[in-house]
Design an enzyme around this catalytic site. Structure first.
Site, PDB file in Angstrom:
ATOM      1  N   GLY A   1       0.704  -1.123   0.102  1.00 28.94           N
ATOM      2  CA  GLY A   1      -0.126  -0.077   0.085  1.00 28.94           C
ATOM      3  C   GLY A   1       0.772   1.264  -0.077  1.00 28.94           C
ATOM      4  O   GLY A   1       2.098   1.195   0.178  1.00 28.94           O
ATOM      5  N   LEU A   2       0.254   2.399  -0.197  1.00 30.32           N
ATOM      6  CA  LEU A   2       0.855   3.557  -0.146  1.00 30.32           C
ATOM      7  C   LEU A   2       1.713   3.935   1.025  1.00 30.32           C
ATOM      8  O   LEU A   2       1.351   3.617   2.050  1.00 30.32           O
ATOM      9  CB  LEU A   2      -0.082   4.890  -0.519  1.00 30.32           C
TER      10      LEU A   2
ATOM     11  N   GLY B   1       2.220   5.641   4.489  1.00 30.72           N
ATOM     12  CA  GLY B   1       1.286   6.270   5.139  1.00 30.72           C
ATOM     13  C   GLY B   1      -0.216   5.573   5.349  1.00 30.72           C
ATOM     14  O   GLY B   1      -0.940   5.801   6.174  1.00 30.72           O
TER      15      GLY B   1
ATOM     16  N   SER C   1       5.956  -1.909  -2.173  1.00 27.55           N
ATOM     17  CA  SER C   1       6.023  -2.894  -3.232  1.00 27.55           C
ATOM     18  C   SER C   1       4.819  -2.395  -4.362  1.00 27.55           C
ATOM     19  O   SER C   1       3.866  -3.170  -4.472  1.00 27.55           O
ATOM     20  CB  SER C   1       5.769  -4.257  -2.861  1.00 27.55           C
TER      21      SER C   1
END
Length: 184
Positions: A12-13, A15, A86
């Site tokens: 995931g992004l 943050g 990733s």
């Protein structure tokens, strides 16, 4: 299979909550008597992947290194938790094939919420022009197509997310349910 090693692959992004979830999952798995290792993206870049940049090739190399370590640990009975952005599907699929016992969890969170959290101050650096090729801003993030679980950290509490993760791991046969563990 409930005592076999496996890998939880958080993606995931920046943050989104990958590290936060990883720390709690690690503690709770240890409380269940499991051997656990966390490969956090920031820590890996400092030690295992020092010197790599943020080109697609370098990012893929970083993920392959993480996957290699996760594979070694998992096949030796350890629960390995990867918490790295990733960003590319192909690299994550390579990791899945390489590791085998692999549970991909997409920690989904809108970029505006990640920007508000900005726990590491990275989005601020992007906005100031000090960081380029930042995933989700000026470099792509390819959402998983078939993860074992999607956790939306902007819509559920941490405890709800943790409960859903454990329920899914039990459903997949990687963990015994708490009621079974409590009776053992």
């Amino acid at each position: 299979m409930a005592n076999a090693g496996f890998t939880i692959w958080f993606t995931g992004l920046s943050g989104a909550g990958k590290s936060t979830l990883s720390e709690i999952i690690e503690q709770r798995l240890r409380a269940r008597g499991r051997n656990v290792e966390v490969l956090d993206g920031d820590v890996v870049r400092t030690h295992l992947s020092k010197g790599l940049g943020f080109s697609k090739e370098d990012r893929d190399t970083n993920i392959k290194r993480i996957a290699f370590v996760c594979g070694l640990l998992s096949r030796n009975g350890v629960v390995c938790i990867s918490a790295a952005i990733s960003p590319y599907r192909e690299a994550r699929e390579w990791a899945r094939q390489e590791i085998g016992n692999f549970v991909e969890i997409y920690v989904k969170c809108p970029i505006d919420v990640c920007r508000q959290r900005d726990v590491k101050g990275l989005y601020k650096l992007v906005d100031e022009g000090k960081v380029k090729n930042f995933t989700g801003v000026d470099d792509p993030y390819e959402e998983p197509e078939n993860p074992e679980l999607v956790i939306e950290t902007d819509k559920e509490t941490i405890e709800e997310s943790i409960s859903r993760i454990f329920a899914r791991l039990e459903e997949l046969g990687y963990l015994e349910s708490e009621t079974v563990v409590g009776r053992a």
